[in-house]
Design a protein around this motif. Structure first.
Motif, PDB file in Angstrom:
ATOM      1  N   TRP A  43       0.852  -1.189   0.000  1.00 64.06           N
ATOM      2  CA  TRP A  43       0.000   0.000   0.000  1.00 64.06           C
ATOM      3  C   TRP A  43       0.882   1.231   0.000  1.00 64.06           C
ATOM      4  O   TRP A  43       1.706   1.429   0.876  1.00 64.06           O
ATOM      5  N   GLY A  44       0.693   2.044  -1.001  1.00 67.35           N
ATOM      6  CA  GLY A  44       1.552   3.215  -1.193  1.00 67.35           C
ATOM      7  C   GLY A  44       1.194   4.346  -0.265  1.00 67.35           C
ATOM      8  O   GLY A  44       0.757   4.154   0.871  1.00 67.35           O
ATOM      9  N   ASN A  45       1.329   5.516  -0.757  1.00 64.57           N
ATOM     10  CA  ASN A  45       1.090   6.724   0.000  1.00 64.57           C
ATOM     11  C   ASN A  45      -0.415   6.912   0.231  1.00 64.57           C
ATOM     12  O   ASN A  45      -1.181   6.970  -0.729  1.00 64.57           O
ATOM     13  N   PRO A  46      -0.865   7.010   1.489  1.00 68.51           N
ATOM     14  CA  PRO A  46      -2.296   7.220   1.743  1.00 68.51           C
ATOM     15  C   PRO A  46      -2.797   8.561   1.193  1.00 68.51           C
ATOM     16  O   PRO A  46      -3.993   8.757   1.033  1.00 68.51           O
ATOM     17  N   ALA A  47      -1.883   9.458   0.886  1.00 70.73           N
ATOM     18  CA  ALA A  47      -2.299  10.736   0.306  1.00 70.73           C
ATOM     19  C   ALA A  47      -2.939  10.535  -1.067  1.00 70.73           C
ATOM     20  O   ALA A  47      -3.815  11.304  -1.451  1.00 70.73           O
ATOM     21  N   HIS A  48      -2.523   9.475  -1.789  1.00 74.83           N
ATOM     22  CA  HIS A  48      -3.158   9.190  -3.079  1.00 74.83           C
ATOM     23  C   HIS A  48      -4.641   8.911  -2.889  1.00 74.83           C
ATOM     24  O   HIS A  48      -5.482   9.397  -3.655  1.00 74.83           O
ATOM     25  N   ALA A  49      -4.967   8.115  -1.885  1.00 77.36           N
ATOM     26  CA  ALA A  49      -6.373   7.807  -1.613  1.00 77.36           C
ATOM     27  C   ALA A  49      -7.129   9.071  -1.216  1.00 77.36           C
ATOM     28  O   ALA A  49      -8.273   9.271  -1.639  1.00 77.36           O
TER      29      ALA A  49
END
Length: 175
Positions: free
Chosen positions: A145-151
């Motif tokens: 799971w990458g950067n939660p900022a993308h979500a």
């Protein structure tokens, strides 16, 4: 009408040898909120096509550029553009397409409160946006799971485009 309210026309339509059940059979209709969710997903056909094209293109590009780091960065940039663009498409189709198809007017006649209809619309739209804009590319890229900022960006873009969609008459205008 009038004082004679005991007339049962149901027996008149049945054949004479058909027994009349004591209790009518229960209806097996799906729940209205489930039907609203399916309607919301049907409005998102363009989204499904774009997600399918992205998946096919990503698989082909990943197979061709397996070991090259620069190409992986290009794929990452394309995925980032895909995140934002698809979130805007999902939100812009959610409400404006109903007006264009003419379903917005009859939806006000449903026996479901307006706030429940909006919650179904919001939940379906945000869930679909997260699924095809964040979860699917993350799983395809085989990364954690990458950067939660993308979500967060996907959610903000989807909510903003959903608001604009509620003011427009067509999905293209909202886009």
């Amino acid at each position: 009408g009038g004082a004679t309210s005991g007339i049962d026309l149901g027996r008149w339509w049945l054949k004479r040898d058909t027994p009349i059940p004591a209790h009518p059979p229960q209806s097996t209709r799906p729940h209205p909120l489930w039907l609203l969710t399916l309607k919301e997903l049907r409005l998102q056909r363009l989204t499904m096509v774009v997600a399918l094209l992205f998946a096919v293109g990503w698989a082909a590009a990943a197979a061709l550029w397996r070991n090259e780091t620069n190409d992986r960065e290009v794929l990452g940039a394309i995925a980032l553009i895909y995140y934002g663009a698809l979130a805007v498409v999902i939100g812009s189709l959610a409400s404006a397409e109903e007006r264009q198809l003419g379903t917005h007017e009859w939806q006000t006649l449903l026996p479901i409160a307006g706030w429940q209809q909006w919650m179904v619309k919001l939940g379906t739209t945000l869930g679909l946006a997260l699924l095809v804009s964040v979860v699917m590319p993350t799983l395809m890229a085989d990364i954690s799971w990458g950067n939660p900022a993308h979500a967060g960006v996907v959610l903000l873009l989807t909510i903003g485009s959903l608001y604009v969609s509620s003011l427009c008459r067509s999905g293209l205008q909202a886009l």
